[in-house]
Design a protein around this motif. Structure first.
Motif, mmCIF file in Angstrom:
data_model
loop_
_atom_site.group_PDB
_atom_site.id
_atom_site.type_symbol
_atom_site.label_atom_id
_atom_site.label_comp_id
_atom_site.label_asym_id
_atom_site.label_seq_id
_atom_site.Cartn_x
_atom_site.Cartn_y
_atom_site.Cartn_z
ATOM 1 N N ASN A 1 0.678 3.853 -2.914
ATOM 2 C CA ASN A 1 0.261 5.214 -2.590
ATOM 3 C C ASN A 1 1.271 6.238 -3.095
ATOM 4 N N ASP B 1 0.010 8.852 -5.810
ATOM 5 C CA ASP B 1 -0.293 10.101 -5.113
ATOM 6 C C ASP B 1 -0.682 11.220 -6.072
ATOM 7 N N ALA C 1 0.834 -1.203 0.000
ATOM 8 C CA ALA C 1 0.000 0.000 0.000
ATOM 9 C C ALA C 1 0.869 1.254 0.000
ATOM 10 N N ASP C 2 1.929 1.269 0.804
ATOM 11 C CA ASP C 2 2.841 2.421 0.825
ATOM 12 C C ASP C 2 3.457 2.656 -0.549
#
Length: 94
Positions: A37, A41, A33-34
């Motif tokens: 993201n 972004d 997820a990091d």
């Protein structure tokens, strides 16, 4: 293979060797997820969409994340390289 056999096979995989290979499920998916993201972004804005090369890049990031969790699995590195190569070809051809 019917749906019951598919579900049994899936349960066997996620509760067996893959759990050891890919490490802790929560930590692995938090890291994925990091990575996603960070990539998405600037991309996720009204009226924007994910491109095919970005899908391949995200899959490469998934494999990179998996390479950092659990036991060593050479497939993570091979698969990551393959996805990034696919992303490059898709981006070049777009």
């Amino acid at each position: 293979m019917n749906k019951s056999e598919i579900l049994l096979k899936a349960a066997e995989l996620v509760n067996g060797e893959r759990q050891k290979t890919h490490g802790n499920i929560r930590e692995n998916h938090e890291q994925i997820a990091d990575f996603w993201n960070t990539l998405l972004d600037a991309k996720i804005r009204p009226g924007t969409s994910i491109t095919p090369d970005e899908v391949a890049t995200m899959m490469g990031l998934l494999k990179i994340s998996r390479s950092q969790q659990g036991n060593f699995n050479p497939d993570d590195y091979v698969d990551s390289a393959a996805y990034i190569a696919i992303a490059g070809e898709l981006k070049h051809d777009s």
